[in-house]
Design an enzyme around this catalytic site. Structure first.
Site, PDB file in Angstrom:
ATOM      1  N   LYS A 212      -0.118  -4.981 -14.386  1.00 23.66           N
ATOM      2  CA  LYS A 212       0.936  -4.056 -14.818  1.00 23.66           C
ATOM      3  C   LYS A 212       0.345  -2.911 -15.647  1.00 23.66           C
ATOM      4  O   LYS A 212       0.665  -1.746 -15.423  1.00 23.66           O
ATOM      5  CB  LYS A 212       2.001  -4.790 -15.665  1.00 23.66           C
ATOM      6  CG  LYS A 212       2.661  -5.963 -14.967  1.00 23.66           C
ATOM      7  CD  LYS A 212       3.758  -6.610 -15.825  1.00 23.66           C
ATOM      8  CE  LYS A 212       3.283  -7.263 -17.096  1.00 23.66           C
ATOM      9  NZ  LYS A 212       2.440  -8.475 -16.903  1.00 23.66           N
TER      10      LYS A 212
ATOM     11  N   ARG B 163      11.234  -9.271 -20.886  1.00 22.23           N
ATOM     12  CA  ARG B 163      10.639 -10.561 -20.531  1.00 22.23           C
ATOM     13  C   ARG B 163      11.674 -11.681 -20.576  1.00 22.23           C
ATOM     14  O   ARG B 163      11.338 -12.819 -20.270  1.00 22.23           O
ATOM     15  CB  ARG B 163       9.522 -10.892 -21.507  1.00 22.23           C
ATOM     16  CG  ARG B 163       8.111 -10.521 -21.018  1.00 22.23           C
ATOM     17  CD  ARG B 163       7.163 -10.825 -22.149  1.00 22.23           C
ATOM     18  NE  ARG B 163       5.825 -11.107 -21.792  1.00 22.23           N
ATOM     19  CZ  ARG B 163       4.826 -10.224 -21.872  1.00 22.23           C
ATOM     20  NH1 ARG B 163       5.049  -8.976 -22.190  1.00 22.23           N
ATOM     21  NH2 ARG B 163       3.596 -10.605 -21.600  1.00 22.23           N
TER      22      ARG B 163
ATOM     23  N   ARG C 178     -11.566 -10.681 -18.100  1.00 23.18           N
ATOM     24  CA  ARG C 178     -11.235  -9.284 -18.399  1.00 23.18           C
ATOM     25  C   ARG C 178     -11.764  -8.793 -19.743  1.00 23.18           C
ATOM     26  O   ARG C 178     -11.797  -9.520 -20.723  1.00 23.18           O
ATOM     27  CB  ARG C 178      -9.716  -9.164 -18.240  1.00 23.18           C
ATOM     28  CG  ARG C 178      -8.895  -8.502 -19.246  1.00 23.18           C
ATOM     29  CD  ARG C 178      -7.483  -8.333 -18.715  1.00 23.18           C
ATOM     30  NE  ARG C 178      -6.532  -9.034 -19.566  1.00 23.18           N
ATOM     31  CZ  ARG C 178      -5.221  -8.935 -19.426  1.00 23.18           C
ATOM     32  NH1 ARG C 178      -4.699  -8.248 -18.446  1.00 23.18           N
ATOM     33  NH2 ARG C 178      -4.424  -9.570 -20.250  1.00 23.18           N
TER      34      ARG C 178
ATOM     35  N   ARG D 111      -9.229  -9.759 -25.241  1.00 22.25           N
ATOM     36  CA  ARG D 111      -8.029 -10.111 -25.992  1.00 22.25           C
ATOM     37  C   ARG D 111      -8.108 -11.545 -26.494  1.00 22.25           C
ATOM     38  O   ARG D 111      -8.553 -12.441 -25.777  1.00 22.25           O
ATOM     39  CB  ARG D 111      -6.797  -9.944 -25.094  1.00 22.25           C
ATOM     40  CG  ARG D 111      -6.329  -8.519 -25.029  1.00 22.25           C
ATOM     41  CD  ARG D 111      -5.229  -8.320 -24.044  1.00 22.25           C
ATOM     42  NE  ARG D 111      -4.145  -9.299 -24.119  1.00 22.25           N
ATOM     43  CZ  ARG D 111      -3.003  -9.157 -23.473  1.00 22.25           C
ATOM     44  NH1 ARG D 111      -2.788  -8.092 -22.724  1.00 22.25           N
ATOM     45  NH2 ARG D 111      -2.075 -10.074 -23.557  1.00 22.25           N
TER      46      ARG D 111
ATOM     47  N   ARG E 289       1.234 -18.682 -21.790  1.00 24.54           N
ATOM     48  CA  ARG E 289       1.783 -17.406 -21.307  1.00 24.54           C
ATOM     49  C   ARG E 289       2.373 -17.574 -19.904  1.00 24.54           C
ATOM     50  O   ARG E 289       3.438 -17.020 -19.591  1.00 24.54           O
ATOM     51  CB  ARG E 289       0.689 -16.325 -21.309  1.00 24.54           C
ATOM     52  CG  ARG E 289       0.363 -15.847 -22.718  1.00 24.54           C
ATOM     53  CD  ARG E 289      -0.995 -15.192 -22.817  1.00 24.54           C
ATOM     54  NE  ARG E 289      -1.083 -13.919 -22.148  1.00 24.54           N
ATOM     55  CZ  ARG E 289      -2.240 -13.320 -21.834  1.00 24.54           C
ATOM     56  NH1 ARG E 289      -3.390 -13.891 -22.134  1.00 24.54           N
ATOM     57  NH2 ARG E 289      -2.224 -12.160 -21.239  1.00 24.54           N
TER      58      ARG E 289
HETATM   59  P1  AMP Z   1       1.153  -8.404 -22.965  1.00 27.62           P
HETATM   60  O1  AMP Z   1       0.163  -7.430 -23.488  1.00 27.62           O
HETATM   61  O2  AMP Z   1       2.308  -7.762 -22.270  1.00 27.62           O
HETATM   62  O3  AMP Z   1       0.507  -9.491 -22.139  1.00 27.62           O
HETATM   63  O4  AMP Z   1       1.782  -9.150 -24.240  1.00 27.62           O
HETATM   64  C1  AMP Z   1       0.976  -9.873 -25.134  1.00 27.62           C
HETATM   65  C2  AMP Z   1       1.849 -10.801 -25.987  1.00 27.62           C
HETATM   66  O5  AMP Z   1       2.776 -10.023 -26.764  1.00 27.62           O
HETATM   67  C3  AMP Z   1       2.718 -11.771 -25.209  1.00 27.62           C
HETATM   68  O6  AMP Z   1       2.022 -12.962 -24.824  1.00 27.62           O
HETATM   69  C4  AMP Z   1       3.827 -12.048 -26.229  1.00 27.62           C
HETATM   70  O7  AMP Z   1       3.362 -12.906 -27.257  1.00 27.62           O
HETATM   71  C5  AMP Z   1       4.039 -10.676 -26.843  1.00 27.62           C
HETATM   72  N1  AMP Z   1       5.021  -9.871 -26.092  1.00 27.62           N
HETATM   73  C6  AMP Z   1       4.772  -8.699 -25.424  1.00 27.62           C
HETATM   74  N2  AMP Z   1       5.893  -8.217 -24.874  1.00 27.62           N
HETATM   75  C7  AMP Z   1       6.875  -9.094 -25.178  1.00 27.62           C
HETATM   76  C8  AMP Z   1       8.262  -9.160 -24.875  1.00 27.62           C
HETATM   77  N3  AMP Z   1       8.867  -8.229 -24.123  1.00 27.62           N
HETATM   78  N4  AMP Z   1       8.972 -10.222 -25.359  1.00 27.62           N
HETATM   79  C9  AMP Z   1       8.392 -11.161 -26.117  1.00 27.62           C
HETATM   80  N5  AMP Z   1       7.080 -11.183 -26.442  1.00 27.62           N
HETATM   81  C10 AMP Z   1       6.323 -10.154 -25.971  1.00 27.62           C
END
Ligand code: AMP
Length: 215
Positions: A13, A87, A126, A161, A172
């Site tokens: 994404k 989400r 990654r 990360r 996740r």
């Molecule tokens: P991402 O970079 O999108 O993979 O997000 C990293 C982490 O941030 C996720 O595993 C969640 O802990 C938190 N997070 C990001 N976006 C959301 C969301 N829309 N709702 C809840 N937690 C989020």
């Protein structure tokens, strides 16, 4: 044009959102990036979410909806790409209300399908350029031997990360299947869903997204 990129962690994404920013001048709204920035700058909210994120669990709807509301109120753009948001169904309903309040529409929801084994392989390999955010992969696109990012040239620090480890990734993925994947049915029922194969080379995926947007 406002669109959601929907998919499990590692579906690509962020990479595709970056292409859309570069080529169409859209603005990427990544709640993951916003939360990481809050965590790194040590704000109170950042401290609250740090542990939740490290585990791979979801941050509360209230926090992420607040972040998106703030962006929609302050940032002017010809189009937003929602990356990693919504989400949950509550977040999806909130987004629909926020856009309606602004007199805006949601024009496309693109679900990126990638099988679980490929996700795990992608995520654990990654690395990201700390300078420009370009994403590398130990198997398919290794960090250049001279240690300089091919994109920005200047970057010489690459980060991984904290939640790109197998244990957090399991959480996740579970969160994705329990709380986020129902959004596929939700947007299908609203007549807004397009599904693409996210497994191919990033340029093939880019072309598939362009085809959806051209429709
Ligand atoms: P991402 O970079 O999108 O993979 O997000 C990293 C982490 O941030 C996720 O595993 C969640 O802990 C938190 N997070 C990001 N976006 C959301 C969301 N829309 N709702 C809840 N937690 C989020």
């Amino acid at each position: 044009m406002n669109l959601i990129l929907l998919g499990p962690p590692g579906a690509g994404k962020g990479t595709q959102a970056r292409f859309l920013v570069e080529e169409r001048g859209m603005v990427q709204l990544s709640t993951g990036d916003m939360l990481r920035a809050a965590k790194d700058s040590g704000t109170e909210m950042g401290q609250i979410v740090a542990d939740v994120m490290a585990r791979g669990a979801l941050v509360t709807d209230e926090i992420v909806i607040g972040l998106i509301r703030e962006q929609l109120e302050t940032v002017k753009a010809s189009g937003f790409i929602f990356d990693g948001f919504p989400r949950t169904l509550a977040q999806a309903d909130a987004l629909s209300d926020l856009l309606a309040e602004k007199g805006q529409t949601l024009d496309a929801v693109i679900a990126m399908e990638v099988d679980d084994e490929a996700l795990v392989a992608r995520i654990t390999a990654r690395a990201t350029c700390a300078g420009c955010g370009e994403v590398y992969n130990d198997n398919t696109k290794p960090i250049p031997a001279d240690g300089k990012c091919t994109k920005c040239g200047a970057g010489n620090k690459f980060t991984r990360r904290a939640d790109d480890n197998e244990e957090a990734l399991r959480t996740r993925l579970m969160e994705y299947y329990k709380k986020t994947s129902p959004l596929i049915g939700y947007y299908y029922a609203k007549g807004q869903l397009s599904t693409i194969d996210g497994l191919g080379d990033m340029n093939e995926v880019k072309a598939a997204i362009a085809a959806v947007l051209a429709d």
